[in-house]
Design an enzyme around this catalytic site. Sequence first.
Site, short mmCIF file in Angstrom:
data_model
loop_
_atom_site.label_atom_id
_atom_site.label_comp_id
_atom_site.label_asym_id
_atom_site.label_seq_id
_atom_site.Cartn_x
_atom_site.Cartn_y
_atom_site.Cartn_z
N HIS A 1 0.83 -1.21 0.00
CA HIS A 1 0.00 0.00 0.00
C HIS A 1 0.86 1.26 0.00
CE1 HIS A 1 -3.45 -2.49 0.74
NE2 HIS A 1 -2.97 -2.92 1.87
N HIS B 1 5.41 7.03 6.51
CA HIS B 1 5.13 6.49 5.17
C HIS B 1 4.66 7.62 4.27
CE1 HIS B 1 1.22 6.30 7.30
NE2 HIS B 1 0.80 6.79 6.16
N HIS C 1 2.29 9.04 0.67
CA HIS C 1 1.17 8.89 -0.27
C HIS C 1 1.52 9.72 -1.50
CE1 HIS C 1 -1.51 7.03 2.77
NE2 HIS C 1 -0.85 7.82 3.60
N GLU D 1 -2.94 13.62 0.38
CA GLU D 1 -4.25 13.25 0.89
C GLU D 1 -4.96 14.51 1.38
OE1 GLU D 1 -3.56 9.67 3.49
OE2 GLU D 1 -4.52 8.83 1.71
N HIS E 1 3.47 11.07 6.15
CA HIS E 1 2.78 10.91 7.44
C HIS E 1 3.74 10.29 8.45
CE1 HIS E 1 -1.46 10.83 5.42
NE2 HIS E 1 -0.98 12.04 5.59
N THR F 1 -6.12 7.09 7.38
CA THR F 1 -6.62 7.31 6.02
C THR F 1 -6.67 6.00 5.22
OG1 THR F 1 -4.42 7.81 5.11
CG2 THR F 1 -5.67 9.66 6.02
#
Length: 336
Positions: A84, A109, A111, A122, A135, A217
């Site tokens: 992910h 991590h 996104h 996000e 994040h 999220t």
Amino acid sequence: MLFFALLLEVIWILATDGGQHWTYEGPHGQDHWPASYPECGSNAQSPIDIQTDSVTFDPELPPLQPHGYDQPGTEPLDLHNNGHTVQLSLPPTLYLGGLPRKYVAVQLHLHWGQKGSLGGSEHQINSEATAAELHIVHYDSDSYNSLTEAAQRPQGLAVLGILIEVGETKNIAYEHILSHLHEIRHKDQKTSVPPFNVKELLPTQLGQFFRYNGSLTTPPCYQSVLWTVFSGRVQISRGQLEMLQETLFSTEEPSNLLAQNYRAPQPLNQRTVFASFVQVGSLYTTGEILSLGVGILAGCLCLLLAAYFIARKIRKKRLENRKSVVFTSARATTEA
Ligand SMILES: *[C@@H]1O[C@H](CO)[C@@H](O)[C@H](O)[C@H]1NC(C)=O
């Protein structure tokens, strides 16, 4: 036959992720998360679109204090492709001050968007996404013994959100992560990264941020996160963004690129977003200030013109009055 197909599906579902399989798009995509993870459909979800003219200034919000971030020790850090995202484990010597309790770091991590896209964060500010978002996940270690224990409790977690945009130069701090992506191209691969100064991943203005109550999220979307989204952004180079967008796979085989792993903004509902600062100047964008200037100039010009024409009219009226007076008195004399 159908029975066996169903049985296989059930076994497969149970085998993946200790429960349910989820993705960002498609039949297991974000619109379908609430079906398997009810909290994803609840009313205090993250991320959100922060509208800066609707935030509440809170002068009591202390600046955020990252402790131990600049001395990450000597132990190498685990970097993991979990299918992910890419996730870096952090030691508990890193923790946050300036929050209601002490929150220790667990992992960070990222996104990001699809290949070539400049939208992948996000959180959004005034409906604007940036290229990517970092994040950094912490849990309340005053109240709980582990991330797992804290993850379902109100304000059990504190996550820092850092908006990443594309700039001219390579960001050396982010390179400590990005330069290792090729070692973990496939899902479930891990590598070790030498410790580095994690504080350099943060924006310089730690005192300017937005604060709100939200959620994870990703499934299971627990509403346990005290969010801090920094107003200041960090920059990585276009090459670094491409590395992030084009290196990892979300599967064990090199079939699906791991990209576009961001959730859409969720309704704010009854929540308040607090700001640690008053927006000066940035209340208006450069474009808005320009059009405001042009508007004011045009307005002044209109007023001047109007004043000029009114003055002219008044003068004309006066002249006319005078003429008619002269005329009437002239007539009066001839009639006499
Ligand atoms: C979060 O929710 C708690 C409990 O309702 C409340 O006391 C706190 O003020 C909220 N914090 C923010 C930042 O909204």
